[in-house]
Write a protein that holds these residues in place. Structure first.
Motif, PDB file in Angstrom:
ATOM      1  N   UNK A 118       3.821  14.636  -2.515  1.00  0.00           N
ATOM      2  CA  UNK A 118       4.462  15.757  -3.180  1.00  0.00           C
ATOM      3  C   UNK A 118       5.470  16.455  -2.287  1.00  0.00           C
ATOM      4  N   UNK A 119       5.450  16.129  -1.005  1.00  0.00           N
ATOM      5  CA  UNK A 119       6.360  16.767  -0.058  1.00  0.00           C
ATOM      6  C   UNK A 119       7.817  16.366  -0.323  1.00  0.00           C
ATOM      7  N   UNK A 120       8.738  17.207   0.158  1.00  0.00           N
ATOM      8  CA  UNK A 120      10.145  16.814   0.137  1.00  0.00           C
ATOM      9  C   UNK A 120      10.479  16.096   1.443  1.00  0.00           C
ATOM     10  N   UNK A 121      11.745  15.713   1.607  1.00  0.00           N
ATOM     11  CA  UNK A 121      12.117  14.906   2.765  1.00  0.00           C
ATOM     12  C   UNK A 121      11.870  15.649   4.078  1.00  0.00           C
ATOM     13  N   UNK A 181      -5.281   8.059  -2.715  1.00  0.00           N
ATOM     14  CA  UNK A 181      -4.956   9.469  -2.841  1.00  0.00           C
ATOM     15  C   UNK A 181      -6.199  10.325  -2.902  1.00  0.00           C
ATOM     16  N   UNK A 182      -5.972  11.614  -3.201  1.00  0.00           N
ATOM     17  CA  UNK A 182      -7.104  12.542  -3.217  1.00  0.00           C
ATOM     18  C   UNK A 182      -7.072  13.557  -4.353  1.00  0.00           C
ATOM     19  N   UNK A 233       6.588  12.167   9.557  1.00  0.00           N
ATOM     20  CA  UNK A 233       5.619  11.109   9.244  1.00  0.00           C
ATOM     21  C   UNK A 233       6.346   9.785   9.005  1.00  0.00           C
ATOM     22  N   UNK A 234       7.453   9.835   8.286  1.00  0.00           N
ATOM     23  CA  UNK A 234       8.252   8.634   8.035  1.00  0.00           C
ATOM     24  C   UNK A 234       8.672   7.994   9.352  1.00  0.00           C
ATOM     25  N   UNK A 235       9.127   8.821  10.285  1.00  0.00           N
ATOM     26  CA  UNK A 235       9.587   8.313  11.578  1.00  0.00           C
ATOM     27  C   UNK A 235       8.418   7.806  12.420  1.00  0.00           C
ATOM     28  N   UNK A 236       7.314   8.532  12.412  1.00  0.00           N
ATOM     29  CA  UNK A 236       6.159   8.133  13.212  1.00  0.00           C
ATOM     30  C   UNK A 236       5.613   6.782  12.779  1.00  0.00           C
ATOM     31  N   UNK A 237       5.606   6.521  11.470  1.00  0.00           N
ATOM     32  CA  UNK A 237       5.040   5.276  10.944  1.00  0.00           C
ATOM     33  C   UNK A 237       6.088   4.178  10.815  1.00  0.00           C
ATOM     34  N   UNK A 285       0.847  -1.200   0.000  1.00  0.00           N
ATOM     35  CA  UNK A 285       0.000   0.000   0.000  1.00  0.00           C
ATOM     36  C   UNK A 285       0.872   1.236   0.000  1.00  0.00           C
ATOM     37  N   UNK A 286       0.587   2.144  -0.928  1.00  0.00           N
ATOM     38  CA  UNK A 286       1.202   3.464  -0.952  1.00  0.00           C
ATOM     39  C   UNK A 286       0.102   4.495  -0.709  1.00  0.00           C
ATOM     40  N   UNK A 287       0.343   5.374   0.248  1.00  0.00           N
ATOM     41  CA  UNK A 287      -0.661   6.384   0.584  1.00  0.00           C
ATOM     42  C   UNK A 287      -0.114   7.789   0.373  1.00  0.00           C
ATOM     43  N   UNK A 288      -0.914   8.614  -0.255  1.00  0.00           N
ATOM     44  CA  UNK A 288      -0.674  10.049  -0.280  1.00  0.00           C
ATOM     45  C   UNK A 288      -0.777  10.579   1.154  1.00  0.00           C
ATOM     46  N   UNK A 289      -0.208  11.755   1.381  1.00  0.00           N
ATOM     47  CA  UNK A 289      -0.264  12.343   2.717  1.00  0.00           C
ATOM     48  C   UNK A 289      -1.375  13.393   2.832  1.00  0.00           C
TER      49      UNK A 289
END
Length: 272
Positions: A46-49, A217-218, A55-59, A9-13
């Motif tokens: 679409x965000x940069x790092x 996505x949205x 979010x990357x760290x939280x998940x 699963x890939x999710x948009x933010x």
């Protein structure tokens, strides 16, 4: 053996997984459940790092993360940002300068690997962006940007001005791709960069067939994912074109649509 209908699963933010720039407990726990059953989860944003880091760290994401609408990957295991596609530097600077002059009521941002440059930041932009993540270096001219790779150009403007910006860019026929990523956001990206193509790249690395992958996505920048996965879902608050393209419509980002997708469609009922 874990029983999953889809293995990836890939999710948009923004507008999809996040509400008020946060991942809800329900969404987070559903992602953890999916991962515990052997599912592979990542984000496609679409965000940069810097904007996506918390979010990357939280998940606790360990897979390659898709950033800048597919122009960049971030590998958490190597802690490495990997450009996939970049803009021609001279062209990018020329475009940014032109938009900056022609659309004074809009804000223009140039994204490099680790920096965002602007000549001005309006109160409107400050109001709709999270300034803790959207860290900007203000310069007097885009021609002052140090020589480095340029990933994308972002225009932020009020919705009533968006059609003028889009029409202008379409008429220019620059050798780039472009996409509207929100009611207030329009992006110029390298030719061939998309979330969908980046997903295919990640799936090849994981040796997961595209038909066993899902994405959610949205907005318009999420449409390319539909071409590269077996199940494309849209949250109910999505742009009309995204709703039309989706195989499945789930509750909005305010009502934990990602959790609904995982629980009701990705995990086999016997495992819920």
């Amino acid at each position: 053996m874990p029983s999953l209908n889809y293995l990836f699963l890939a999710s948009d933010l923004d507008g999809t997984l996040l509400f008020n720039n946060q991942v809800s407990d329900i969404n987070r726990k559903s992602i953890e459940k999916f991962q515990s059953l052997g599912g592979s989860f990542t984000i496609a944003s679409g965000r940069n790092y810097n904007e996506a880091k918390h979010i990357i760290e939280q998940l606790n994401i360990s897979l390659p993360v898709i950033l800048c609408n597919g122009a960049v990957l971030y590998d958490p295991k190597l802690d490495e940002i990997i450009p996939i596609k970049t803009l021609d530097v001279k062209l990018a600077i020329d475009i940014a300068c032109e938009l900056d002059v022609d659309f004074v009521e809009s804000d223009v941002f140039v994204f490099t690997i680790d920096q965002i440059y602007a000549t001005k930041v309006s109160p409107y932009t400050l109001n709709i962006t999270n300034t803790n993540d959207f860290r900007i270096q203000v310069i007097s001219s885009f021609r002052e940007i140090p020589q480095q790779q340029i990933i994308k150009i972002v225009t932020i403007t009020k919705p009533e001005n968006m059609s003028s910006v889009i029409n202008h860019i379409e008429q220019k026929k620059w050798p780039t791709d472009y996409v509207q990523t929100g009611d207030d956001f329009f992006e110029i990206v390298p030719q061939g960069a998309s979330k969908g193509k980046a997903i295919s790249h990640v799936l090849r690395e994981l040796q997961i067939p595209n038909e066993k992958a899902a994405a959610i996505g949205d907005h318009c920048n999420d449409l390319s994912m539909a071409e590269h996965v077996g199940l494309f879902a849209a949250v109910s608050n999505s742009h009309p074109s995204t709703l039309e393209k989706a195989n499945l419509i789930v509750p909005s980002n305010m009502h934990d649509g990602v959790a609904h997708l995982i629980t009701n469609h990705l995990i086999h009922p016997s495992q819920v």
